[in-house]
Motif scaffolding. Structure first.
Motif, PDB file in Angstrom:
ATOM      1  N   CYS A 106      -1.405  20.993   8.446  1.00  0.00           N
ATOM      2  CA  CYS A 106      -0.800  19.659   8.349  1.00  0.00           C
ATOM      3  C   CYS A 106      -0.536  19.051   9.714  1.00  0.00           C
ATOM      4  CB  CYS A 106       0.547  19.759   7.631  1.00  0.00           C
ATOM      5  SG  CYS A 106       0.477  20.559   6.028  1.00  0.00           S
ATOM      6  N   GLU A 107      -0.384  17.729   9.696  1.00  0.00           N
ATOM      7  CA  GLU A 107       0.097  17.023  10.867  1.00  0.00           C
ATOM      8  C   GLU A 107       1.042  15.923  10.403  1.00  0.00           C
ATOM      9  OE1 GLU A 107      -3.376  15.625  12.961  1.00  0.00           O
ATOM     10  OE2 GLU A 107      -3.526  13.828  11.725  1.00  0.00           O
ATOM     11  N   THR A 108       2.100  15.717  11.189  1.00  0.00           N
ATOM     12  CA  THR A 108       3.078  14.694  10.832  1.00  0.00           C
ATOM     13  C   THR A 108       2.719  13.372  11.492  1.00  0.00           C
ATOM     14  OG1 THR A 108       4.535  15.258  12.679  1.00  0.00           O
ATOM     15  CG2 THR A 108       4.943  16.389  10.588  1.00  0.00           C
ATOM     16  N   HIS A 109       3.064  12.300  10.792  1.00  0.00           N
ATOM     17  CA  HIS A 109       2.902  10.942  11.307  1.00  0.00           C
ATOM     18  C   HIS A 109       4.232  10.234  11.058  1.00  0.00           C
ATOM     19  CE1 HIS A 109      -1.446  11.313  11.871  1.00  0.00           C
ATOM     20  NE2 HIS A 109      -1.429  12.011  10.757  1.00  0.00           N
ATOM     21  N   THR A 110       5.184  10.434  11.975  1.00  0.00           N
ATOM     22  CA  THR A 110       6.529   9.906  11.770  1.00  0.00           C
ATOM     23  C   THR A 110       6.552   8.381  11.689  1.00  0.00           C
ATOM     24  OG1 THR A 110       6.967  10.076  14.143  1.00  0.00           O
ATOM     25  CG2 THR A 110       7.751  11.875  12.756  1.00  0.00           C
ATOM     26  N   ASP A 111       5.620   7.720  12.372  1.00  0.00           N
ATOM     27  CA  ASP A 111       5.597   6.259  12.296  1.00  0.00           C
ATOM     28  C   ASP A 111       5.294   5.776  10.877  1.00  0.00           C
ATOM     29  OD1 ASP A 111       3.018   7.303  12.582  1.00  0.00           O
ATOM     30  OD2 ASP A 111       2.235   5.482  13.530  1.00  0.00           O
ATOM     31  N   ALA A 112       4.525   6.560  10.114  1.00  0.00           N
ATOM     32  CA  ALA A 112       4.197   6.208   8.726  1.00  0.00           C
ATOM     33  C   ALA A 112       5.068   6.966   7.720  1.00  0.00           C
ATOM     34  CB  ALA A 112       2.734   6.509   8.444  1.00  0.00           C
ATOM     35  N   GLY A 113       5.844   7.961   8.208  1.00  0.00           N
ATOM     36  CA  GLY A 113       6.720   8.737   7.331  1.00  0.00           C
ATOM     37  C   GLY A 113       5.985   9.723   6.432  1.00  0.00           C
ATOM     38  N   ILE A 114       4.787  10.132   6.853  1.00  0.00           N
ATOM     39  CA  ILE A 114       3.999  11.030   5.999  1.00  0.00           C
ATOM     40  C   ILE A 114       3.586  12.295   6.733  1.00  0.00           C
ATOM     41  CG2 ILE A 114       3.062   9.149   4.598  1.00  0.00           C
ATOM     42  CD1 ILE A 114       0.396   9.579   6.205  1.00  0.00           C
ATOM     43  N   VAL A 115       3.179  13.275   5.927  1.00  0.00           N
ATOM     44  CA  VAL A 115       2.549  14.478   6.424  1.00  0.00           C
ATOM     45  C   VAL A 115       1.129  14.464   5.868  1.00  0.00           C
ATOM     46  CG1 VAL A 115       2.542  16.995   6.382  1.00  0.00           C
ATOM     47  CG2 VAL A 115       4.716  15.758   6.505  1.00  0.00           C
ATOM     48  N   ALA A 116       0.151  14.498   6.741  1.00  0.00           N
ATOM     49  CA  ALA A 116      -1.254  14.499   6.327  1.00  0.00           C
ATOM     50  C   ALA A 116      -1.746  15.930   6.220  1.00  0.00           C
ATOM     51  CB  ALA A 116      -2.094  13.725   7.331  1.00  0.00           C
ATOM     52  N   ILE A 117      -2.503  16.208   5.168  1.00  0.00           N
ATOM     53  CA  ILE A 117      -3.107  17.524   4.980  1.00  0.00           C
ATOM     54  C   ILE A 117      -4.504  17.485   5.585  1.00  0.00           C
ATOM     55  CG2 ILE A 117      -3.926  19.212   3.304  1.00  0.00           C
ATOM     56  CD1 ILE A 117      -1.697  18.156   1.419  1.00  0.00           C
ATOM     57  N   LEU A 118      -4.734  18.344   6.583  1.00  0.00           N
ATOM     58  CA  LEU A 118      -6.017  18.398   7.265  1.00  0.00           C
ATOM     59  C   LEU A 118      -6.973  19.375   6.587  1.00  0.00           C
ATOM     60  CD1 LEU A 118      -4.660  18.560  10.921  1.00  0.00           C
ATOM     61  CD2 LEU A 118      -5.372  16.534   9.636  1.00  0.00           C
ATOM     62  N   LYS A 119      -6.411  20.463   6.054  1.00  0.00           N
ATOM     63  CA  LYS A 119      -7.223  21.508   5.442  1.00  0.00           C
ATOM     64  C   LYS A 119      -6.391  22.223   4.396  1.00  0.00           C
ATOM     65  CE  LYS A 119      -9.837  25.649   6.687  1.00  0.00           C
ATOM     66  NZ  LYS A 119     -10.062  26.622   7.753  1.00  0.00           N
ATOM     67  N   GLU A 120      -7.021  22.632   3.306  1.00  0.00           N
ATOM     68  CA  GLU A 120      -6.367  23.344   2.197  1.00  0.00           C
ATOM     69  C   GLU A 120      -7.177  24.612   1.938  1.00  0.00           C
ATOM     70  OE1 GLU A 120      -6.405  22.299  -2.442  1.00  0.00           O
ATOM     71  OE2 GLU A 120      -5.356  20.810  -1.231  1.00  0.00           O
ATOM     72  N   THR A 121      -6.499  25.778   1.979  1.00  0.00           N
ATOM     73  CA  THR A 121      -7.182  27.049   1.779  1.00  0.00           C
ATOM     74  C   THR A 121      -6.443  27.865   0.712  1.00  0.00           C
ATOM     75  OG1 THR A 121      -7.793  27.067   4.123  1.00  0.00           O
ATOM     76  CG2 THR A 121      -8.062  29.140   2.907  1.00  0.00           C
TER      77      THR A 121
END
Length: 160
Positions: free
Chosen positions: A143-158
């Motif tokens: 994951c990576e956080t994007h505090t400006d958008a208030g979200i956590v983006a999922i980069l990869k799922e295993t």
């Protein structure tokens, strides 16, 4: 959108009564996702969330319902939390049908992470179908956080 922090979230699901992991089966491309997690209706499950490096989880919403979250570990390298999933009221999935089980992880700073599992619900006690296949040890999210958008983006799922 700039990335603020990268972390790994590991989520596991076990039967609350005996701590036995659940199972999944590989469906290939027949459904939205390649794997289906098998759950029984009218059953309580423990859902564990582990973060590396340490992240602060403030709550969880499972299947649209806010659930109690308990902190288990919090130190300088990792943090871990537990919640409960109760499948009371869920109906067994019809043959050839899969359900979407949504999870929302609420984190410090108002960050929101959304993910879902493809599941098939079986009748309570139907261990003949529900308790075979590959053991669902956990699912790891890079994951990576994007505090400006208030979200956590999922980069990869295993799935493991």
């Amino acid at each position: 959108m700039d990335c603020d922090t990268n972390f790994k979230l590991t989520m596991s699901i076990k039967k609350e009564s005996d701590g036995v992991p659940v199972f999944f089966k590989v469906d290939g491309n027949r459904f939205k996702k390649e794997r289906t997690v098998k759950l029984m209706v009218d059953t309580r499950y423990r859902v564990d969330f582990s973060f590396k490096p340490t992240q602060t989880m403030t709550g969880a919403i499972i299947c649209g319902e806010e659930v109690e979250t308990t902190e288990r570990v919090y130190d300088s390298t990792a943090s871990a939390y537990s919640s409960r999933l109760h499948t009371e009221g869920a109906l067994p999935s019809p043959k050839g049908h899969r359900d979407d089980l949504p999870f929302v992880v609420l984190m410090k700073g108002g960050l929101v992470m959304q993910m879902s599992l493809q599941v098939k619900f079986y009748k309570s006690g139907d261990s003949q179908h529900c308790d075979w296949g590959s053991t669902f040890h956990c699912i790891e999210y890079d994951c990576e956080t994007h505090t400006d958008a208030g979200i956590v983006a999922i980069l990869k799922e295993t799935v493991r």
